[in-house]
Design a protein around this motif. Structure first.
Motif, PDB file in Angstrom:
ATOM      1  N   THR A 189       0.810  -1.219   0.000  1.00 12.23           N
ATOM      2  CA  THR A 189       0.000   0.000   0.000  1.00 12.23           C
ATOM      3  C   THR A 189       0.843   1.267   0.000  1.00 12.23           C
ATOM      4  O   THR A 189       0.290   2.365   0.107  1.00 12.23           O
ATOM      5  N   CYS A 238     -12.419   3.682  -9.582  1.00 10.36           N
ATOM      6  CA  CYS A 238     -11.066   3.278  -9.211  1.00 10.36           C
ATOM      7  C   CYS A 238     -10.729   1.934  -9.850  1.00 10.36           C
ATOM      8  O   CYS A 238     -11.393   0.922  -9.573  1.00 10.36           O
ATOM      9  N   SER A 265      -7.848   1.230  -6.898  1.00  4.61           N
ATOM     10  CA  SER A 265      -8.812   0.948  -5.839  1.00  4.61           C
ATOM     11  C   SER A 265      -8.138   0.899  -4.468  1.00  4.61           C
ATOM     12  O   SER A 265      -8.775   1.165  -3.446  1.00  4.61           O
ATOM     13  N   VAL A 266      -6.846   0.579  -4.450  1.00  6.25           N
ATOM     14  CA  VAL A 266      -6.094   0.636  -3.189  1.00  6.25           C
ATOM     15  C   VAL A 266      -5.927   2.094  -2.769  1.00  6.25           C
ATOM     16  O   VAL A 266      -6.067   2.439  -1.586  1.00  6.25           O
ATOM     17  N   CYS A 281      -7.975   4.568  -3.574  1.00  6.51           N
ATOM     18  CA  CYS A 281      -9.291   5.030  -3.109  1.00  6.51           C
ATOM     19  C   CYS A 281      -9.614   4.484  -1.726  1.00  6.51           C
ATOM     20  O   CYS A 281     -10.220   5.178  -0.900  1.00  6.51           O
ATOM     21  N   GLY A 282      -9.223   3.242  -1.474  1.00 11.80           N
ATOM     22  CA  GLY A 282      -9.459   2.668  -0.152  1.00 11.80           C
ATOM     23  C   GLY A 282      -8.720   3.417   0.935  1.00 11.80           C
ATOM     24  O   GLY A 282      -9.267   3.658   2.019  1.00 11.80           O
ATOM     25  N   LEU A 302     -15.227   0.263  -7.469  1.00  9.11           N
ATOM     26  CA  LEU A 302     -13.973  -0.468  -7.545  1.00  9.11           C
ATOM     27  C   LEU A 302     -14.079  -1.482  -8.677  1.00  9.11           C
ATOM     28  O   LEU A 302     -14.937  -2.377  -8.630  1.00  9.11           O
ATOM     29  N   SER A 318     -10.421  -4.860  -8.974  1.00  9.59           N
ATOM     30  CA  SER A 318      -9.691  -4.534  -7.748  1.00  9.59           C
ATOM     31  C   SER A 318      -8.993  -5.746  -7.141  1.00  9.59           C
ATOM     32  O   SER A 318      -9.596  -6.805  -6.988  1.00  9.59           O
ATOM     33  N   THR A 362      -8.647  -3.513  -1.170  1.00 10.48           N
ATOM     34  CA  THR A 362      -8.560  -2.108  -0.774  1.00 10.48           C
ATOM     35  C   THR A 362      -7.671  -1.873   0.437  1.00 10.48           C
ATOM     36  O   THR A 362      -7.451  -0.725   0.818  1.00 10.48           O
ATOM     37  N   LEU A 397     -14.026   1.145   5.401  1.00 10.42           N
ATOM     38  CA  LEU A 397     -13.559   2.299   4.634  1.00 10.42           C
ATOM     39  C   LEU A 397     -13.994   3.613   5.295  1.00 10.42           C
ATOM     40  O   LEU A 397     -13.463   4.676   4.975  1.00 10.42           O
TER      41      LEU A 397
END
Length: 353
Positions: A197, A235, A240-241, A243-244, A257, A260, A263, A271
């Motif tokens: 991440t 995302c 999507s990571v 956005c998460g 997502l 994905s 996340t 979230l």
């Protein structure tokens, strides 16, 4: 290097892992450990230092100094970023990089509208399609791995395809805009960063600030009505990571997502967003084979946890057809039709997978 699995690390409940409720406990354990072993093998192959070097540094000017984003300053912002892209093209050409010079030159075209442009390194760019100042429905696209100025055209194509469909299907009197947000340095698909991440953590504050500025546009005289303006975050893949990681402080109405790998959290509720959370995956998307786990490797967390398509995650799953990992915005596709409905707020019309 140690690999370990936690709750939900191998797909959640037994039904989510593909095993029937009547199968023996031993069989379920064997299945889980096979998935964990597969994840270790994949991770080991990726985390071992790679021989490929990063792209050589290309000279480019520092980003233009811009006024705060308001309806009144948008045109000046577009003009300043086009001028910056033209200068970046000239410098890249002098450096002998004809491909980058050509990419920058295209971005300097008078028809292009950039809210941000940085030609240094792999490059960053935020492009607008439509009348952003007067839009009632705005989609912000967040890309996945291997997106840079050098590969920007394919990202731009997704934004154009969405904007074309929004323009055709928006109710009369509803203004729409799409923003292609390449606001972070994306990881390479085969790299030491794509399974962690780290890049998402760096990108999250930038995405939050950008969404804050978009919301601020609604307060300007002559822009869309604050109560009507809706923002959807779309995302893709590693995006999507991003956005998460940003979700808890994003003032958006919907987060979709697609393709994905996860996340970074195990449930949509984790979230901590007021937005509706959607998820979709094409029938031929290879990301379905990525183990949804989190591993501790030499103090680094690798993997992104629960599959957003899993019932245990709690997203609103929608149909994406039989497309592959790069087909979510393909004209005429089921996924593009549903993403358009999400952006327009026609959520009751979204078809479910």
């Amino acid at each position: 290097m140690g690999c370990s699995t936690g709750a939900g690390a191998v797909g959640g409940a037994d039904g989510a892992s593909g095993l029937g409720p009547g199968e023996p406990t031993k069989g379920r354990r064997t299945h889980r450990w096979r998935r964990a072993l597969l994840a270790c093998v994949i991770t080991g192959a990726v985390v071992v230092p790679l021989s490929g070097a990063a792209r050589a540094e290309i000279p480019a000017p520092a980003p233009a100094t811009l006024a705060p984003m308001t309806a009144a300053t948008l045109e000046r912002t577009y003009e300043a970023n086009r001028a910056n892209a033209a200068e970046a093209s000239r410098m890249a050409a002098e450096h002998g990089d004809r491909e980058r010079a050509a990419a920058d030159r295209e971005m300097a075209d008078p028809s292009r509208r950039f809210l941000a442009f940085d030609g240094r390194g792999f490059g960053l760019a935020t492009e607008v399609f439509g009348d952003l100042a007067h839009a009632d429905r705005i989609a912000v696209l967040v890309p996945g791995s291997d997106t840079s100025i050098d590969t920007y055209d394919r990202f731009r194509d997704t934004a154009r395809a969405l904007h074309d469909r929004l323009t055709r299907e928006a109710p009369r009197g509803t203004g729409t805009a799409v923003v292609a947000w390449l606001g972070y340095e994306t990881p390479g698909t085969v790299s030491t960063t794509v399974t962690t991440t780290d890049r998402a953590e760096q990108a999250a504050p930038e995405l939050r600030e950008f969404i804050r500025q978009l919301r601020g546009l609604a307060a300007d005289e002559g822009t869309g009505t604050p109560g009507k303006r809706r923002i959807a975050l779309l995302c893709h893949s590693y995006g999507s990571v991003v956005c998460g990681r940003a979700a808890s402080r994003l003032d958006v109405d919907d987060i979709a997502l697609v393709g994905s790998p996860g996340t970074g959290v195990d449930t949509a509720a984790a979230l901590h967003t007021r937005a509706r959370v959607w998820a979709a995956r094409g029938g031929e998307d290879w990301v379905a084979e990525v183990p949804h786990i989190r591993l501790d490797i030499l103090g680094t967390t690798v993997g992104f946890g629960t599959d957003p398509m899993s019932p245990s995650f709690g997203a609103r799953v929608f149909a994406a057809g039989d497309g592959g990992h790069s087909d979510y915005f393909r004209p005429g596709s089921t996924s593009l039709a549903n993403l358009t409905r999400i952006v327009l707020g026609e959520t009751s019309e979204v078809t479910h997978g």
